[in-house]
Design a protein around this motif. Sequence first.
Motif, PDB file in Angstrom:
ATOM      1  N   LYS A  40      29.469  16.323 -14.903  1.00  0.00           N
ATOM      2  CA  LYS A  40      30.723  15.687 -15.315  1.00  0.00           C
ATOM      3  C   LYS A  40      30.567  15.064 -16.701  1.00  0.00           C
ATOM      4  O   LYS A  40      29.635  15.356 -17.439  1.00  0.00           O
ATOM      5  N   ALA A  41      31.496  14.184 -17.025  1.00  0.00           N
ATOM      6  CA  ALA A  41      31.475  13.347 -18.228  1.00  0.00           C
ATOM      7  C   ALA A  41      31.411  14.188 -19.504  1.00  0.00           C
ATOM      8  O   ALA A  41      32.031  15.244 -19.605  1.00  0.00           O
ATOM      9  N   ASN A  42      30.643  13.706 -20.495  1.00  0.00           N
ATOM     10  CA  ASN A  42      30.655  14.320 -21.826  1.00  0.00           C
ATOM     11  C   ASN A  42      30.203  15.775 -21.822  1.00  0.00           C
ATOM     12  O   ASN A  42      30.721  16.594 -22.578  1.00  0.00           O
ATOM     13  N   PHE A  43      29.227  16.094 -20.972  1.00  0.00           N
ATOM     14  CA  PHE A  43      28.715  17.464 -20.951  1.00  0.00           C
ATOM     15  C   PHE A  43      29.804  18.416 -20.459  1.00  0.00           C
ATOM     16  O   PHE A  43      29.979  19.510 -21.006  1.00  0.00           O
ATOM     17  N   GLN A  44      30.534  18.009 -19.444  1.00  0.00           N
ATOM     18  CA  GLN A  44      31.621  18.832 -18.938  1.00  0.00           C
ATOM     19  C   GLN A  44      32.691  19.035 -20.018  1.00  0.00           C
ATOM     20  O   GLN A  44      33.195  20.151 -20.208  1.00  0.00           O
ATOM     21  N   SER A  45      33.033  17.963 -20.734  1.00  0.00           N
ATOM     22  CA  SER A  45      34.048  18.055 -21.788  1.00  0.00           C
ATOM     23  C   SER A  45      33.602  19.002 -22.893  1.00  0.00           C
ATOM     24  O   SER A  45      34.388  19.809 -23.393  1.00  0.00           O
ATOM     25  N   LEU A  46      32.317  18.903 -23.284  1.00  0.00           N
ATOM     26  CA  LEU A  46      31.792  19.784 -24.318  1.00  0.00           C
ATOM     27  C   LEU A  46      31.813  21.238 -23.859  1.00  0.00           C
ATOM     28  O   LEU A  46      32.214  22.132 -24.610  1.00  0.00           O
TER      29      LEU A  46
ATOM     30  N   GLY B 292       0.795  -1.223   0.000  1.00  0.00           N
ATOM     31  CA  GLY B 292       0.000   0.000   0.000  1.00  0.00           C
ATOM     32  C   GLY B 292       0.828   1.275   0.000  1.00  0.00           C
ATOM     33  O   GLY B 292       0.263   2.375  -0.057  1.00  0.00           O
ATOM     34  N   ILE B 293       2.162   1.171   0.068  1.00  0.00           N
ATOM     35  CA  ILE B 293       2.972   2.390   0.007  1.00  0.00           C
ATOM     36  C   ILE B 293       2.768   3.039  -1.359  1.00  0.00           C
ATOM     37  O   ILE B 293       2.613   2.362  -2.376  1.00  0.00           O
ATOM     38  N   GLU B 294       2.711   4.368  -1.389  1.00  0.00           N
ATOM     39  CA  GLU B 294       2.533   5.090  -2.642  1.00  0.00           C
ATOM     40  C   GLU B 294       3.855   5.128  -3.405  1.00  0.00           C
ATOM     41  O   GLU B 294       4.898   5.445  -2.828  1.00  0.00           O
ATOM     42  N   ALA B 295       3.795   4.798  -4.679  1.00  0.00           N
ATOM     43  CA  ALA B 295       5.008   4.749  -5.501  1.00  0.00           C
ATOM     44  C   ALA B 295       4.920   5.746  -6.645  1.00  0.00           C
ATOM     45  O   ALA B 295       3.864   5.926  -7.258  1.00  0.00           O
ATOM     46  N   VAL B 296       6.054   6.397  -6.916  1.00  0.00           N
ATOM     47  CA  VAL B 296       6.174   7.340  -8.032  1.00  0.00           C
ATOM     48  C   VAL B 296       7.522   7.075  -8.697  1.00  0.00           C
ATOM     49  O   VAL B 296       8.529   6.885  -8.014  1.00  0.00           O
ATOM     50  N   VAL B 297       7.537   7.080 -10.023  1.00  0.00           N
ATOM     51  CA  VAL B 297       8.775   6.886 -10.776  1.00  0.00           C
ATOM     52  C   VAL B 297       9.027   8.109 -11.650  1.00  0.00           C
ATOM     53  O   VAL B 297       8.122   8.589 -12.338  1.00  0.00           O
ATOM     54  N   VAL B 298      10.255   8.611 -11.605  1.00  0.00           N
ATOM     55  CA  VAL B 298      10.660   9.747 -12.446  1.00  0.00           C
ATOM     56  C   VAL B 298      11.817   9.294 -13.324  1.00  0.00           C
ATOM     57  O   VAL B 298      12.823   8.779 -12.825  1.00  0.00           O
ATOM     58  N   ARG B 299      11.666   9.468 -14.627  1.00  0.00           N
ATOM     59  CA  ARG B 299      12.715   9.088 -15.584  1.00  0.00           C
ATOM     60  C   ARG B 299      13.312  10.330 -16.230  1.00  0.00           C
ATOM     61  O   ARG B 299      12.723  10.895 -17.158  1.00  0.00           O
ATOM     62  N   PRO B 300      14.485  10.779 -15.780  1.00  0.00           N
ATOM     63  CA  PRO B 300      15.130  11.923 -16.428  1.00  0.00           C
ATOM     64  C   PRO B 300      16.013  11.479 -17.587  1.00  0.00           C
ATOM     65  O   PRO B 300      16.571  10.387 -17.584  1.00  0.00           O
ATOM     66  N   PRO B 301      16.166  12.345 -18.600  1.00  0.00           N
ATOM     67  CA  PRO B 301      17.212  12.148 -19.609  1.00  0.00           C
ATOM     68  C   PRO B 301      18.521  12.706 -19.048  1.00  0.00           C
ATOM     69  O   PRO B 301      18.690  12.748 -17.818  1.00  0.00           O
ATOM     70  N   LEU B 302      19.410  13.164 -19.898  1.00  0.00           N
ATOM     71  CA  LEU B 302      20.669  13.743 -19.426  1.00  0.00           C
ATOM     72  C   LEU B 302      20.382  14.927 -18.492  1.00  0.00           C
ATOM     73  O   LEU B 302      19.620  15.823 -18.837  1.00  0.00           O
ATOM     74  N   VAL B 303      21.017  14.906 -17.312  1.00  0.00           N
ATOM     75  CA  VAL B 303      20.839  15.970 -16.322  1.00  0.00           C
ATOM     76  C   VAL B 303      22.087  16.850 -16.346  1.00  0.00           C
ATOM     77  O   VAL B 303      23.210  16.360 -16.264  1.00  0.00           O
ATOM     78  N   TYR B 304      21.885  18.154 -16.458  1.00  0.00           N
ATOM     79  CA  TYR B 304      23.011  19.082 -16.431  1.00  0.00           C
ATOM     80  C   TYR B 304      22.775  20.134 -15.365  1.00  0.00           C
ATOM     81  O   TYR B 304      21.646  20.383 -14.937  1.00  0.00           O
ATOM     82  N   GLY B 305      23.868  20.737 -14.937  1.00  0.00           N
ATOM     83  CA  GLY B 305      23.806  21.759 -13.893  1.00  0.00           C
ATOM     84  C   GLY B 305      25.192  21.949 -13.333  1.00  0.00           C
ATOM     85  O   GLY B 305      26.139  21.264 -13.737  1.00  0.00           O
TER      86      GLY B 305
END
Length: 321
Positions: free
Chosen positions: A179-185, A162-175
């Motif tokens: 790190k990784a490819n976004f940082q290099s770009l 009975g616990i309430e469940a929510v799922v969030v699917r993000p694409p690439l997160v920046y801010g």
Amino acid sequence: MSKFSILITGANGFVGQALVHRLQQEPAIRIRKALRSTPASTDDTVGIGDIGPNTDWTKALVGIDAVIHCAARVHVMHDAGSAESLERFRQVNVEGTRRLALQAAAAGVRRLVLVSSVKVNGESTSGRLPYRHDEPPAPQDAYGISKHEAEQALWEVARTTGIEAVVVRPPLVYGPGVKANFQSLMQAVACGVPLPFGLSNNCRSMVYLGNLVDLLQRCATDPRAPGNIFLAGDGSDMSTGELVRQLAHAVQRRPRLLPVPPSLMRIVARILGKSAVAERVLGSLQVDIRHTCTTLDWQPPFSVAQGLQETVAPLLGSPRV
């Protein structure tokens, strides 16, 4: 009136830190941070050790109304997708989520929000419409498979407890801190490096960190959220070339884009055995966030331009807002 208590797992991670900062500004919310280790557990910080099928979440869950589960074994570009790799992902992402959900339900927690991934939907929308929240999952690598199975584990616990469940699917997160490819770009653009994306015609969705944490807060508190899968995004998709142009504007540089045909870059990438890398840069990956916006009456509070300005601020030595 008692405050609404939220436990944040992975509270020292990229998303977790931003979420902590956001929720600390809310006077009606009390947060508790779950970390892998901490010198001494306090009322607002609890060390839980490694995440897996045997993690003891008991102390962290006392008095908690909702959990936002950010902690995970994260995707790495060089992962080969072997059976051993998939099992490591499953131990943390699937069995760790199942264990947390079961103990949360037993502790009287009302809701658990799982930060999943667009990789549950698939790897590319080239030649097709953007991914929707309600279409069949098609994960292709160990990380995506484990996130899909984590979602299934959560839904199963929700049905039985009975616990309430929510799922969030993000694409690439920046801010800030990305790190990784976004940082290099970003660094390449800031240094004036010529980039071969002048003819890119792909379209990709991203989500600024500030928009994602705003959505996660809504998912933890809004009565309309339980039982839903929400795709996250800025609501403004762009090609790789347009991203370079916007990054250049944010770092106050002139974009240096070479008119190289994407087909030629794909041929070279295939010869070099880098087709997967080329697809991440040249292919499309879009999400349709209309269900998220209409169900929760939500709009991304930050524009792409604002998000990129905040993201490059540390690179420029500028103070963040």
